[in-house]
Design a protein around this motif. Structure first.
Motif, PDB file in Angstrom:
ATOM      1  N   ARG A 107       0.861  -1.188   0.000  1.00 13.42           N
ATOM      2  CA  ARG A 107       0.000   0.000   0.000  1.00 13.42           C
ATOM      3  C   ARG A 107       0.897   1.237   0.000  1.00 13.42           C
ATOM      4  O   ARG A 107       1.919   1.263   0.666  1.00 13.42           O
ATOM      5  CB  ARG A 107      -0.882   0.052   1.247  1.00 13.42           C
ATOM      6  CG  ARG A 107      -2.093  -0.847   1.236  1.00 13.42           C
ATOM      7  CD  ARG A 107      -2.990  -0.560   2.440  1.00 13.42           C
ATOM      8  NE  ARG A 107      -4.220  -1.327   2.393  1.00 13.42           N
ATOM      9  CZ  ARG A 107      -4.370  -2.530   2.925  1.00 13.42           C
ATOM     10  NH1 ARG A 107      -3.337  -3.079   3.551  1.00 13.42           N
ATOM     11  NH2 ARG A 107      -5.517  -3.180   2.831  1.00 13.42           N
ATOM     12  N   GLY A 108       0.498   2.266  -0.726  1.00 15.63           N
ATOM     13  CA  GLY A 108       1.244   3.514  -0.681  1.00 15.63           C
ATOM     14  C   GLY A 108       2.618   3.386  -1.317  1.00 15.63           C
ATOM     15  O   GLY A 108       2.833   2.618  -2.257  1.00 15.63           O
ATOM     16  N   TYR A 109       3.565   4.156  -0.787  1.00  9.35           N
ATOM     17  CA  TYR A 109       4.886   4.265  -1.410  1.00  9.35           C
ATOM     18  C   TYR A 109       5.757   3.041  -1.153  1.00  9.35           C
ATOM     19  O   TYR A 109       5.907   2.588  -0.022  1.00  9.35           O
ATOM     20  CB  TYR A 109       5.611   5.503  -0.875  1.00  9.35           C
ATOM     21  CG  TYR A 109       5.020   6.811  -1.333  1.00  9.35           C
ATOM     22  CD1 TYR A 109       5.221   7.273  -2.628  1.00  9.35           C
ATOM     23  CD2 TYR A 109       4.254   7.582  -0.461  1.00  9.35           C
ATOM     24  CE1 TYR A 109       4.674   8.470  -3.052  1.00  9.35           C
ATOM     25  CE2 TYR A 109       3.710   8.788  -0.875  1.00  9.35           C
ATOM     26  CZ  TYR A 109       3.919   9.225  -2.176  1.00  9.35           C
ATOM     27  OH  TYR A 109       3.376  10.409  -2.592  1.00  9.35           O
ATOM     28  N   ALA A 110       6.350   2.522  -2.232  1.00  7.45           N
ATOM     29  CA  ALA A 110       7.421   1.517  -2.161  1.00  7.45           C
ATOM     30  C   ALA A 110       8.595   2.129  -2.912  1.00  7.45           C
ATOM     31  O   ALA A 110       8.774   1.921  -4.117  1.00  7.45           O
ATOM     32  CB  ALA A 110       6.992   0.207  -2.785  1.00  7.45           C
ATOM     33  N   ILE A 111       9.367   2.933  -2.212  1.00 10.24           N
ATOM     34  CA  ILE A 111      10.422   3.748  -2.820  1.00 10.24           C
ATOM     35  C   ILE A 111      11.773   3.342  -2.233  1.00 10.24           C
ATOM     36  O   ILE A 111      11.868   2.987  -1.057  1.00 10.24           O
ATOM     37  CB  ILE A 111      10.175   5.252  -2.560  1.00 10.24           C
ATOM     38  CG1 ILE A 111       8.792   5.673  -3.088  1.00 10.24           C
ATOM     39  CG2 ILE A 111      11.281   6.099  -3.180  1.00 10.24           C
ATOM     40  CD1 ILE A 111       8.645   5.603  -4.589  1.00 10.24           C
ATOM     41  N   GLY A 112      12.821   3.420  -3.041  1.00 13.19           N
ATOM     42  CA  GLY A 112      14.161   3.107  -2.550  1.00 13.19           C
ATOM     43  C   GLY A 112      14.272   1.665  -2.108  1.00 13.19           C
ATOM     44  O   GLY A 112      13.978   0.740  -2.868  1.00 13.19           O
ATOM     45  N   SER A 113      14.673   1.455  -0.862  1.00 15.06           N
ATOM     46  CA  SER A 113      14.787   0.095  -0.333  1.00 15.06           C
ATOM     47  C   SER A 113      13.450  -0.634  -0.373  1.00 15.06           C
ATOM     48  O   SER A 113      13.415  -1.865  -0.508  1.00 15.06           O
ATOM     49  CB  SER A 113      15.313   0.131   1.110  1.00 15.06           C
ATOM     50  OG  SER A 113      16.620   0.652   1.160  1.00 15.06           O
ATOM     51  N   GLY A 114      12.350   0.116  -0.248  1.00 17.12           N
ATOM     52  CA  GLY A 114      11.033  -0.510  -0.363  1.00 17.12           C
ATOM     53  C   GLY A 114      10.834  -1.127  -1.728  1.00 17.12           C
ATOM     54  O   GLY A 114      10.306  -2.241  -1.858  1.00 17.12           O
ATOM     55  N   ASN A 115      11.268  -0.429  -2.774  1.00 20.28           N
ATOM     56  CA  ASN A 115      11.162  -0.960  -4.129  1.00 20.28           C
ATOM     57  C   ASN A 115      12.081  -2.166  -4.312  1.00 20.28           C
ATOM     58  O   ASN A 115      11.734  -3.128  -5.000  1.00 20.28           O
ATOM     59  CB  ASN A 115      11.520   0.134  -5.135  1.00 20.28           C
ATOM     60  CG  ASN A 115      11.124  -0.217  -6.551  1.00 20.28           C
ATOM     61  OD1 ASN A 115       9.964  -0.122  -6.921  1.00 20.28           O
ATOM     62  ND2 ASN A 115      12.092  -0.612  -7.360  1.00 20.28           N
TER      63      ASN A 115
END
Length: 263
Positions: A107-115
């Motif tokens: 849900r929401g942002y998956a940016i940087g390490s999240g991606n």
């Protein structure tokens, strides 16, 4: 570890759910977070009663948004575990090596390490609110292993380079079209959809699934060695003024001047 500070851990119906629990920071990872996630993935992955592992973020704003900007890269190098002072490689290895499918519920942002975590997971299911992308070069950082090379295998070389070289953001439907994720559903349906996938997986042979995962991983296992070399270079880079400039500029609420920091 039996208790966690940065994550929540739950086992139910042969599914282990690991929730990144720092919603006030959009579930940004600090060094301690990496260690806890690694521990929890191993805890679930080698439990014969668990058939599926789900990684997700607390709240509805973010899955995870990379490193905690309050934790200076230059201060952590040489401290704690991991080549760059935080156990990034250990967490990535845990997700890859446990003999269970790992699903990213986004849900929401998956940016940087999240991606990168989404890239590493065996499967990824997202809500329509999800947004994906890389931000390392904006912050004086990069993932020199699975976050680049494995991403290229998944979404294609040109698209992976675009994601890293431009640091753009991509909505869920675009991430689905490029092959980064498996399925997109309305936000209200995300939990039920992931539960349905988990039930289907848990009806299958655990040993057959473990062998299949090992076989898939074998094709891209060379990335691990290249990544370890890359992290050694990254540790040196983190000590430079150029790398420090991203965090310094963010804390000062100004645009970074990476070229100026190189002189």
């Amino acid at each position: 570890m039996t208790e966690y500070e940065d994550i929540r851990y739950e086992e139910k119906d042969h599914v282990a759910t690991i929730t990144f629990n720092r919603p006030e920071k959009l579930n940004a990872f600090r060094g301690h977070t990496y260690a806890e996630v690694t521990d929890a993935v191993h805890r679930a992955g080698w439990n014969r009663d668990i058939g599926v592992i789900v990684l997700t973020g607390a709240g509805d704003r973010a899955f995870a948004v990379g490193g905690d900007s309050t934790e200076k890269k230059s201060d952590r190098v040489g401290h704690g575990r991991g080549t760059v002072g935080i156990p990034v490689e250990e967490m990535q290895t845990a997700i890859r090596d446990v003999p269970k499918p790992v699903i990213a519920k986004v849900r929401g942002y998956a940016i940087g390490s999240g991606n990168v975590i989404v890239t590493l997971c065996d499967l990824a299911i997202a809500s329509e609110t999800a947004i994906f992308g890389q931000a390392g070069p904006k912050m004086g950082s990069v993932d020199p292993g699975f976050g680049t090379a494995l991403l290229a295998r998944i979404v294609g070389e040109k698209k992976a380079r675009e994601m890293w070289f431009l640091c753009r953001k991509y909505p869920a439907q675009e991430a689905l079209a490029m092959g980064l994720i498996n399925h997109v559903v309305p936000d209200a349906d995300l939990d039920d959809e992931v539960d349905r996938w988990c039930r289907e997986i848990n009806d299958l042979s655990p040993t057959a699934l473990a062998i299949a995962k090992r076989s898939f991983n074998a094709d891209s296992e060379s990335i691990r060695g290249a990544g370890l070399l890359g992290f050694q270079a990254l540790a040196l880079y983190f000590g430079t003024e150029e790398s420090k400039e991203g965090g310094t500029a963010l804390r000062a609420k100004r645009n970074p001047d990476f070229r100026g920091a190189m002189t």
